[in-house]
Design a protein around this motif. Sequence first.
Motif: not given
Length: 384
Positions: A196, A200, A220, A303, A307
């Motif tokens: 992960l 990122i 992700m 992001i 998520l």
Amino acid sequence: MATYEIMLPGKVCFGVGSLDIIGDEANRLGAKHALIVTDPGVYKAGPVDPVKTKLSRAKVSVDVFSKAEPEPTLLKLDAAAEELSQGSYDLLVGVGGGSSIDTAKGLSVLLAHGGKGRDYIGINKVPGPGIPLFTIPTTAGTGSEVTKAAVFDEPETHSKLGIQSPFILARLAIVDPTLTYGCPPKLTANTGIDALAHAIEAYTSIKASTFTDALQLEAMRLIVGNLRAVVKDGSDKEARNHMAEGALFGGFGIAHAGGAAAHALSYPLGSRFHNPHGLLVGLLLPHVMEYNLPANLPKYAKIAQMLGVETQGLSPQEAAELGITAVRALAADIGIPLRVRDIGVPREALEELAGATMSVTRLLANNPKQLTLDDVRHIWENAW
Ligand SMILES: [Fe+2]
């Protein structure tokens, strides 16, 4: 629009059962005598057996070097090269996590060109092709199977040093998720959060491109959607398959856009307070994200979306902050410590750690925010 170049192994094979091609691929290279490079844990756990069997069936004779160690040192790399120098291998096969694969990369150079590991540290110090290399990860995390870097510890200087060269790219990377099915929960958690972090950091790197962005957003989604499941129940094959693909995409990300500050901070921490790479990166990631957030608010807000955060009606700032909360929650759920003090680092060590972090220029250069020593001190203080 930014220009970018793509540098990948000669072939990348992903999928359940993809290991089956190894015999044909070895024959295509004309390989007669292969060396599998792995670590004792992986060797005992079993994933080396099918690799060995398939190569033997293809009439390739196989030796196994099972002494690759976690966080491999340059000294151990040199010793391994010395021990194996009479082997006349024409194929190296790295089977395992990042340490086994990096050791195999180092050996591919040393067995072809001689000298010591130290001679090749830096960018483009390898003079030509090494012994042909296949990379086969058994964890969903490292990404090393598709990168042109190998990282080694130098305990005397407490530093992590990298060989970076297109000549250490694998001829073939095989990412067969079945090889990760037996990975124990802690290792699954540490390597999964590392994957992960790759996604990122590569997505927010100043070297990010449309090519890496597309892959990192999907990485992700795959990782966050499946990491809790594989840590809780390692026999969940579907979740394992998705994790393996997410980690591979993360690998494409670090191979092209690089890791950034979370990885940079993890290096001096890892050389002084020995802990698995993924655990340290996972611990540091939310603290670094917090600091980086103003440098690229739209990306950090995106992001959050990937998520699974409900971002509708939120400002980019609010969304981005909730993204960091989501990373923290995920890390906590899979047992990653949240603070540097939780792994026994005394506060007095922070100043030295900050100084040492500044020398990891290769990774800091990718960070969305250019960090001064004072910035780095603040991150360490917040993370402590
Ligand atoms: Fe990593």
